[in-house]
Enzyme design. Structure first.
Site, short mmCIF file in Angstrom:
data_model
loop_
_atom_site.label_atom_id
_atom_site.label_comp_id
_atom_site.label_asym_id
_atom_site.label_seq_id
_atom_site.Cartn_x
_atom_site.Cartn_y
_atom_site.Cartn_z
N LEU A 15 2.30 10.78 -2.03
CA LEU A 15 1.16 9.84 -2.07
C LEU A 15 0.16 10.14 -0.96
O LEU A 15 -1.03 10.33 -1.22
CB LEU A 15 1.72 8.41 -1.94
CG LEU A 15 0.72 7.27 -1.79
CD1 LEU A 15 -0.01 7.01 -3.10
CD2 LEU A 15 1.43 5.98 -1.34
N SER A 108 3.97 3.77 10.40
CA SER A 108 3.97 2.71 9.38
C SER A 108 3.84 1.37 10.08
O SER A 108 4.29 1.21 11.22
CB SER A 108 5.29 2.75 8.63
OG SER A 108 5.48 1.56 7.90
N CYS A 110 5.58 -1.07 9.61
CA CYS A 110 6.89 -1.72 9.81
C CYS A 110 7.49 -1.38 11.17
O CYS A 110 8.56 -1.89 11.51
CB CYS A 110 7.86 -1.37 8.69
SG CYS A 110 8.33 0.34 8.68
N TYR A 137 14.40 2.89 9.01
CA TYR A 137 13.15 3.63 8.78
C TYR A 137 12.18 3.41 9.95
O TYR A 137 11.59 4.36 10.47
CB TYR A 137 12.53 3.14 7.47
CG TYR A 137 11.17 3.72 7.15
CD1 TYR A 137 11.04 5.02 6.68
CD2 TYR A 137 10.01 2.95 7.27
CE1 TYR A 137 9.80 5.54 6.36
CE2 TYR A 137 8.77 3.46 6.95
CZ TYR A 137 8.66 4.76 6.49
OH TYR A 137 7.43 5.28 6.19
N THR A 165 -1.11 0.53 7.04
CA THR A 165 -0.52 -0.64 6.40
C THR A 165 0.10 -0.21 5.07
O THR A 165 0.19 1.00 4.79
CB THR A 165 -1.62 -1.71 6.22
OG1 THR A 165 -0.99 -2.93 5.83
CG2 THR A 165 -2.65 -1.30 5.17
N ASN A 166 0.52 -1.15 4.20
CA ASN A 166 1.12 -0.77 2.91
C ASN A 166 0.09 0.01 2.08
O ASN A 166 -1.04 -0.44 1.92
CB ASN A 166 1.55 -2.01 2.13
CG ASN A 166 2.80 -2.65 2.70
OD1 ASN A 166 3.00 -2.66 3.92
ND2 ASN A 166 3.64 -3.18 1.86
N LEU A 167 0.53 1.14 1.54
CA LEU A 167 -0.39 2.05 0.83
C LEU A 167 -0.12 2.03 -0.67
O LEU A 167 0.99 1.74 -1.11
CB LEU A 167 -0.19 3.48 1.35
CG LEU A 167 -0.41 3.64 2.84
CD1 LEU A 167 0.08 5.02 3.29
CD2 LEU A 167 -1.89 3.47 3.19
N HIS A 180 7.40 0.79 -4.05
CA HIS A 180 6.83 -0.38 -3.39
C HIS A 180 6.32 -1.36 -4.44
O HIS A 180 6.24 -1.03 -5.63
CB HIS A 180 5.69 0.05 -2.46
CG HIS A 180 6.16 0.80 -1.26
ND1 HIS A 180 6.14 2.17 -1.20
CD2 HIS A 180 6.70 0.38 -0.09
CE1 HIS A 180 6.64 2.56 -0.05
NE2 HIS A 180 6.99 1.50 0.65
N TRP A 203 9.95 -9.86 -7.73
CA TRP A 203 11.05 -10.09 -6.77
C TRP A 203 10.65 -11.08 -5.68
O TRP A 203 9.48 -11.13 -5.26
CB TRP A 203 11.43 -8.78 -6.07
CG TRP A 203 12.04 -7.75 -6.97
CD1 TRP A 203 12.38 -7.89 -8.29
CD2 TRP A 203 12.36 -6.40 -6.61
NE1 TRP A 203 12.90 -6.72 -8.75
CE2 TRP A 203 12.90 -5.79 -7.75
CE3 TRP A 203 12.25 -5.66 -5.43
CZ2 TRP A 203 13.32 -4.46 -7.74
CZ3 TRP A 203 12.67 -4.35 -5.42
CH2 TRP A 203 13.21 -3.75 -6.57
N ASP A 270 12.62 -11.14 0.33
CA ASP A 270 11.17 -11.21 0.57
C ASP A 270 10.72 -10.18 1.61
O ASP A 270 9.57 -9.78 1.63
CB ASP A 270 10.81 -12.60 1.13
CG ASP A 270 10.48 -13.60 0.04
OD1 ASP A 270 10.21 -13.17 -1.10
OD2 ASP A 270 10.48 -14.81 0.34
O1 GFB Z 1 6.40 -3.16 -1.19
P1 GFB Z 1 7.75 -3.63 -0.83
O2 GFB Z 1 8.90 -3.03 -1.56
O3 GFB Z 1 8.04 -3.41 0.69
O4 GFB Z 1 7.82 -5.22 -1.09
P2 GFB Z 1 7.78 -4.14 2.10
C1 GFB Z 1 6.82 -6.09 -0.68
C2 GFB Z 1 7.11 -7.49 -1.21
O5 GFB Z 1 6.93 -7.49 -2.63
C3 GFB Z 1 8.52 -8.00 -0.95
C4 GFB Z 1 8.03 -8.13 -3.25
O6 GFB Z 1 8.45 -9.38 -0.64
C5 GFB Z 1 9.19 -7.82 -2.31
O7 GFB Z 1 10.29 -8.70 -2.53
N1 GFB Z 1 8.17 -7.64 -4.63
C6 GFB Z 1 7.96 -8.38 -5.74
C7 GFB Z 1 8.55 -6.41 -5.03
N2 GFB Z 1 8.24 -7.68 -6.85
C8 GFB Z 1 8.60 -6.44 -6.43
C9 GFB Z 1 8.99 -5.27 -7.14
O8 GFB Z 1 9.06 -5.22 -8.37
N3 GFB Z 1 9.25 -4.16 -6.38
C10 GFB Z 1 9.17 -4.17 -5.01
N4 GFB Z 1 9.43 -3.05 -4.34
N5 GFB Z 1 8.84 -5.29 -4.33
C11 GFB Z 1 8.28 -1.77 2.93
C12 GFB Z 1 9.31 -1.14 3.81
O9 GFB Z 1 8.47 -3.13 3.06
O10 GFB Z 1 6.97 -1.49 3.34
C13 GFB Z 1 9.02 0.28 4.05
O11 GFB Z 1 10.57 -1.33 3.23
C14 GFB Z 1 7.57 0.54 4.39
O12 GFB Z 1 9.82 0.70 5.10
C15 GFB Z 1 6.64 -0.16 3.44
O13 GFB Z 1 7.29 0.15 5.69
C16 GFB Z 1 5.19 -0.01 3.83
O14 GFB Z 1 6.32 -4.29 2.39
O15 GFB Z 1 8.57 -5.42 2.22
#
Ligand code: GFB
Length: 308
Positions: A15, A108, A110, A137, A165-167, A180, A203, A270
């Site tokens: 990505l 990141s 995080c 991580y 931030t989140n990408l 993600h 989720w 969450d």
């Molecule tokens: O993007 P995500 O997986 O990672 O999840 P983080 C962000 C939020 O979206 C969480 C919710 O509260 C998840 O529970 N969510 C809702 C979902 N539906 C979904 C789904 O279908 N899939 C996923 N994946 N999430 C990551 C870190 O944290 O952020 C990494 O684990 C990294 O290390 C990345 O830093 C940028 O934002 O929580």
């Protein structure tokens, strides 16, 4: 970076790396050192050292990493710490040995404490406990930052560390278990529309907030900082606003034109409640994100439909 410079993008099929390659090409750079994961296993120190000694790149973007969403981070903590420590240690040390002019390490958001004051300033680094779902991580990324700073201090190198931030964007991972949230929801809504499913499951509770940066904007910021920033202190890269996961789901639902309902699976974690970056430092340096969230989501949906 001179336009004639030889630039190594570690992770150029991912990505972030693919966006950095697009950005550099658009700005007139044309000499690249690129290796796919099949061609070079970056966890093997001797292979990385040989590549750098033979090819002697001028500049390095360290965008290779084992990444994933909340479920992947939570399920494979050993892989996330081991692979990331290996890759970054090998590349940073080999860059020093082969005397690269400058390196950009991708961290990141995080790496910041779970309950850091929002928006998170760069000086929250190492100021509290981490979010448990991605601590291994985050610790690897923290080690990468420390390593760049230590090499700068001891050896006078010029290694910068950026904290995106989140990408999201083109070439993202759309696998529902390891991705993600943003690509996961794009896929879920598109498949639900196609199958005529009555609902889409999101989720967690939908209440956590996340900031989303279109990856082409991140790439522009990395190239900008390589050309305009020479300091060991970390730099946040974000848009400066965030949305609740529920709001994100509603935007994607609208863009996909799905008519069913959204339901929540509160058995899924969450994660951290909020991680909005303070982007005043990069704004002062002269860079701002360009792509509004809806526009970036539209481009990502289009890419998904054309490529997946
Ligand atoms: O993007 P995500 O997986 O990672 O999840 P983080 C962000 C939020 O979206 C969480 C919710 O509260 C998840 O529970 N969510 C809702 C979902 N539906 C979904 C789904 O279908 N899939 C996923 N994946 N999430 C990551 C870190 O944290 O952020 C990494 O684990 C990294 O290390 C990345 O830093 C940028 O934002 O929580």
């Amino acid at each position: 970076m001179e336009k004639s410079a030889k630039i190594y993008i570690a992770g150029h099929t991912g990505l972030v790396g693919s966006a950095i390659l697009r950005s550099l090409q658009a700005q007139g750079y044309s000499r690249f050192l690129l290796r796919t994961i099949e061609e070079l296993d970056l966890t093997k120190q001797s292979l990385v050292e040989s590549l750098m000694q033979q090819e002697k790149p001028d500049y390095v973007f360290l965008a290779a990493a084992k990444v994933g969403g909340i479920h992947a981070n939570n399920s494979y903590p050993a892989d996330f710490i081991y692979i990331n420590l290996q890759i970054q240690t090998n590349i940073i040390h080999a860059a020093y040995q082969s005397v690269v002019k400058k390196l950009c390490f991708l961290g990141s958001s995080c790496i910041y404490p779970k309950f850091a004051p929002q928006p998170i300033k760069e000086d929250s680094f190492l100021d509290g406990k981490l979010e448990p779902t991605n601590e291994p991580y985050a610790i690897a990324k923290i080690a990468g930052i420390e390593m760049c700073q230590a090499y700068n201090r001891q050896y006078g190198t010029n290694y910068i560390s950026v904290m995106p931030t989140n990408l999201y964007g083109l070439h993202d991972n759309f696998d529902l278990k390891s991705s993600h949230v943003l690509p996961a929801l794009i896929r879920k809504f598109i498949e639900a529309r196609k199958d005529g499913a009555p609902s889409v499951t999101v989720w967690g509770t939908g209440s956590p907030k996340r900031e989303f940066l279109f990856v082409d904007d991140l790439a522009d910021a990395c190239v900008f900082l390589m050309n305009h920033y020479d300091d060991s202190e970390i730099v946040n890269i974000g848009v400066g606003e965030d949305v609740k996961i529920l709001e994100l789901a509603k935007i994607i639902k609208e863009e996909v034109e799905y008519n069913g309902t959204i339901v929540f699976d509160s058995t899924k974690p969450d994660g951290t409640p909020q991680k909005l970056l303070d982007v005043s430092k990069i704004h002062q340096l002269g860079w701002k994100a360009k792509t509004p969230l809806r526009e970036g989501i539209r481009k990502t949906i289009q890419w998904y439909l054309e490529n997946k």
